[in-house]
Write a protein that holds these residues in place. Sequence first.
Motif, short mmCIF file in Angstrom:
data_model
loop_
_atom_site.label_atom_id
_atom_site.label_comp_id
_atom_site.label_asym_id
_atom_site.label_seq_id
_atom_site.Cartn_x
_atom_site.Cartn_y
_atom_site.Cartn_z
N GLY A 1 -2.99 -42.98 -27.74
CA GLY A 1 -2.57 -43.78 -28.87
C GLY A 1 -2.79 -43.12 -30.21
N SER A 2 -3.30 -41.89 -30.23
CA SER A 2 -3.53 -41.20 -31.51
C SER A 2 -2.21 -41.00 -32.23
N THR A 3 -2.25 -41.16 -33.54
CA THR A 3 -1.06 -41.00 -34.36
C THR A 3 -1.22 -39.79 -35.29
N LEU A 4 -0.11 -39.43 -35.96
CA LEU A 4 -0.17 -38.33 -36.92
C LEU A 4 -1.18 -38.62 -38.01
N ARG A 5 -1.26 -39.88 -38.47
CA ARG A 5 -2.22 -40.23 -39.51
C ARG A 5 -3.65 -40.02 -39.02
N ASP A 6 -3.90 -40.33 -37.75
CA ASP A 6 -5.24 -40.11 -37.20
C ASP A 6 -5.61 -38.64 -37.24
#
Length: 627
Positions: free
Chosen positions: A565-570
């Motif tokens: 579930g990691s995103t670019l923002r993370d």
Amino acid sequence: MFGHFGWPTPLKWYLFLLAAMSNKYSCGKDRSHIKVISSPLPVSHLTLKPRRSQGSLKSHSSNDTLYEKDHSHHDVDPSSLPPLPPLPIVFTPLPPSILRPSLSAYISQGQLKSLGKLAAHAYAAFLEAYPEYHSTWIIDTLRRSDFTRLDRVGETYVDYMGGAQHPECLVRVHSDFLTQNILGNTHSVSNSSRLSSECADEARKMVLSFFQVPRGYTVIFTPNATGALKLIGESFPFQQDSSFVLGADSHNSVHGIREFAARRGAEVHYIPSTPTGGFEPSVAKDVLRNNRPVSPSVPSLFALTGQSNITNTKNPLSIIRYASSLGYNTLMDAAALAPTSVISLIETPVDAMAVSFYKMFGYPTGVGALIVKESFLAMLDRPWFAGGTVNVVQVPGTLVTRAAKPHEQFEDGTINYLTLSAVTDGLRFLSAYLPFLPLRLSCLMHFLTSSMAEMRHDTNGMPVVKILSKLPSRRLKSIGEQSDTGSTVSFVILSVRHVYFRSREALSCDSSRVLQPTGDMFPNSFIEHVATMHNISLRTGCMCNPGGAAALLGIQKVMDSLCDGSTLRDVENLVGRELGVVRVSLGLGSDWGDVWRVIRFLEGFGDTQRWMAWWDAWTEEPIGQAV
């Protein structure tokens, strides 16, 4: 006659181009029409002339046509046809000025004037420092004839890795052909359908010829290289104990194959990237050897990226033979390699290779190809069928009989038949200029990167640019040589530490997204904004190559720490800045003026007053970012 890379010697290519500049000829089967140009001025390109004609197809009754559909032109196996004969050449005397063109033969006086007096002096110094650039002047004349829109519009296009610019003559010829002929769906038997099928067969034959493909291969037309890679991923018979081996420095379209492998119980093994991309051959061999197929009955796949689209690294193609010797089936992503490098499948007998034509010569888009061994196709198991891929379908029921021809079994629905004649002409066009590209791009790349390395901030003398991608190990000196890297440079632009800070919260409801120059590097979104202000088309981000980007930026540990579930923002929060690099890539239409404008643009980031003015202008615009 042919050297190591399968092309004629530099002298023979020079004679070929001299003849080409003195003649017009058809680009198709009928090359009998040769018209000698009386003008002593060089013709900048090989004039493409449509020669197919609706009237050349004889009329058939419906019964005759049905027989011919099943047993005539569709039974032509392109791989069994002999290589295309050499283009006819008529030599005519050329004036001495063509053998050694004047300065204006490279860049027009008007263009030099628009660049300024400093550019004129810099250009003369460039030609003195890189005398081998003289040998590629034919591409400068091509720039003035087929890429005039770049200078007319004033756009500096340096994103050839994203997509090549199309030569104008290719579009004109294709437009004329479509205007004068009627084409139909290749799954029918009408005259219009037969013409489309002939264009498709000719395009297949031309692809096989261009890549010097031996017998036993066929060509499957796809929407792009991604579509070609997906065909292999979804159809390869992965199973328990199978291995899928690939390099970390690969495009996401290659990484995506691991989804098919994992769902069938196969193990995925990565070859780690070096800090400048690619892999060490010895490390790659260790990974391949340690995960070699357990038996011939357990298929395993090795996917090689011929050239990275972000790190500029060319991987050694010899690794394909090594993998094959261990029992692997082999796949090569050549989308980034094919536009500026000679590829011979005689020398590199990979099982399957994926390409996109728009990356090679700009037009048409929406067409790629999988060049593949027919014996390899036979072991693939497609998970579904569609129109055009079958002969008989039992409904209701479960019986399915696939189409007779191997390529037909993998071309879902109707191929892009309106554009395939342009593929044929585009490959013929590129084949005339490809021998000159490595030398030309070597000169431009060395000039660009050496200039970047010399840039300094006016306040503290610190470097303005940090080049991250791999640089060529040597400078090419003659036509026919091949570079050990591509023509791409990926970098970051460094900021000075004593910058001014002002509140920008009004630009975003999330103040953590407000990225400012902090002594590390300028934000990519800021660089994109300034580039757009200067009419420069470049690219920022990770270029759909997370492994290559992580290697260049040194954030492999951050990659290892990601969770579901990691995103670019993370990722950006972990890194502390916008993610990615700035990429400049050169190609067929590039000239010295493009590189000069990029240099002048980058120098502005070392001028405190200029970049502060840009910063103020940028904060008036919404924040955006390319990924």
